[in-house]
Design an enzyme around this catalytic site. Sequence first.
Site, PDB file in Angstrom:
ATOM      1  N   ASN A  84      -6.275  -4.132   0.944  1.00 22.76           N
ATOM      2  CA  ASN A  84      -6.508  -5.546   1.267  1.00 22.76           C
ATOM      3  C   ASN A  84      -7.754  -5.729   2.118  1.00 22.76           C
ATOM      4  O   ASN A  84      -8.218  -4.792   2.762  1.00 22.76           O
ATOM      5  CB  ASN A  84      -5.356  -6.100   2.132  1.00 22.76           C
ATOM      6  N   ASP A 132      -8.235  -7.620   5.533  1.00 21.00           N
ATOM      7  CA  ASP A 132      -7.445  -8.248   6.600  1.00 21.00           C
ATOM      8  C   ASP A 132      -8.309  -9.284   7.317  1.00 21.00           C
ATOM      9  O   ASP A 132      -9.444  -8.976   7.730  1.00 21.00           O
ATOM     10  CB  ASP A 132      -6.985  -7.204   7.622  1.00 21.00           C
ATOM     11  N   ASP A 191       1.320   2.553   9.707  1.00 24.04           N
ATOM     12  CA  ASP A 191       0.409   3.237   8.769  1.00 24.04           C
ATOM     13  C   ASP A 191      -0.181   4.481   9.439  1.00 24.04           C
ATOM     14  O   ASP A 191      -0.305   5.541   8.815  1.00 24.04           O
ATOM     15  CB  ASP A 191      -0.741   2.311   8.344  1.00 24.04           C
ATOM     16  N   HIS A 213       3.704  10.464  16.347  1.00 15.43           N
ATOM     17  CA  HIS A 213       4.113   9.553  17.421  1.00 15.43           C
ATOM     18  C   HIS A 213       2.914   9.237  18.324  1.00 15.43           C
ATOM     19  O   HIS A 213       2.696   8.090  18.712  1.00 15.43           O
ATOM     20  CB  HIS A 213       5.213  10.270  18.216  1.00 15.43           C
TER      21      HIS A 213
HETATM   22  O1  RIB Z   1       0.421  -2.289   7.941  1.00 13.57           O
HETATM   23  C1  RIB Z   1      -0.646  -3.147   8.192  1.00 13.57           C
HETATM   24  C2  RIB Z   1      -1.197  -3.692   6.910  1.00 13.57           C
HETATM   25  O2  RIB Z   1      -0.222  -4.485   6.271  1.00 13.57           O
HETATM   26  C3  RIB Z   1      -2.391  -4.593   7.092  1.00 13.57           C
HETATM   27  O3  RIB Z   1      -3.609  -3.903   7.042  1.00 13.57           O
HETATM   28  C4  RIB Z   1      -2.228  -5.632   5.997  1.00 13.57           C
HETATM   29  O4  RIB Z   1      -3.224  -5.590   5.027  1.00 13.57           O
HETATM   30  C5  RIB Z   1      -0.841  -5.407   5.423  1.00 13.57           C
HETATM   31  O5  RIB Z   1      -0.890  -4.822   4.182  1.00 13.57           O
END
Ligand code: RIB
Length: 321
Positions: free
Chosen positions: A16, A18, A256, A280
């Site tokens: 994406n 953001d 992430d 962590h």
């Molecule tokens: O986990 C964060 C991500 O979730 C963001 O970068 C956004 O694009 C969504 O996919």
Amino acid sequence: MPVRERADIVVVGGINTDFLVQGPRLPAPGDSVQGHLFLESLGGKGANGAVGAARLGARVALVGRVGMDARGLALLEQLEGEGVDIGAVARDPTAMTGVALEMVDEEGQRQSLAAPGANLCLKPSDIMSAEERISAARVLLVQLEVPMGAVSAAVHHARAAGTHVVLDPAPAMSLPEDLLEAVHVIRPNAEEAEALTGVEVRDRDSARRAAENLLRRGVGGAVVASPDGSLVLSSEGELWLPDLSLERADTTGAGDAFCAALAVALAEGRSLAEAARFAHEASALATMRLGALAGLPMRDQVESRLALLGPRGLWTESAPL
Ligand code: RIB
């Protein structure tokens, strides 16, 4: 595939742009709030996971889709600049590149609304084109921002090829049992764990109940994030990693960062407990900067924290399975 092209980690997931705005508070429904800071950056759980793993030193390939628009091209250039192999990222002529609108308040609380666009056009045939990459990798990292057909094809192919499967079950949804059975390690947050198991995760005990449920259904190991820490459970034992009290700027991308670091450490042959400790710290570092991409830490930052703070959490043998 020539050895030099092999990735340690293949990530299948969302890509994406953001658009993040920080303001004094998050708007309630029907509300308008004036913010004070705007950030546009690469995002999407797949792209964040790929960049996160590359910054930690892994060779990473990403499988996904962007549109034929200018944003898609810019994201591909950025991914390449981070050292990610984008040979398996397709440009879709029928859909726009995914977008996520992120709102963050001064305490680091967030709200997110996404238009997935081309991410929803990822097909099992895209996975078939990437099968050699997946078979040659040590770890497949996958999230749920792309269609279930693609997720399932990637997970089952990796399992059959002997590639370790790490699933970040985000965004929250229920999953087919055969998919869970093929997963080596799953890392849900509290909301995702509840969607998968029906257990409301509030603390260590409820996180353990959710993890036990996932292991009974065939998952190899689970790392369940609760509001006050993460519970790691496998047939080898249990580890509790208390939440690190840090000054948080923004939690966007913290999950992430955790999954990227977990995948890197597992690809290096570390145990689940060691990998979770490493992850962590990486995840804690990721919350200290605004925006998902900006927060993804470099290897030396994570290593320095571990060296400074020492190993945390107590490993308990013989988990109550
Ligand atoms: O986990 C964060 C991500 O979730 C963001 O970068 C956004 O694009 C969504 O996919």
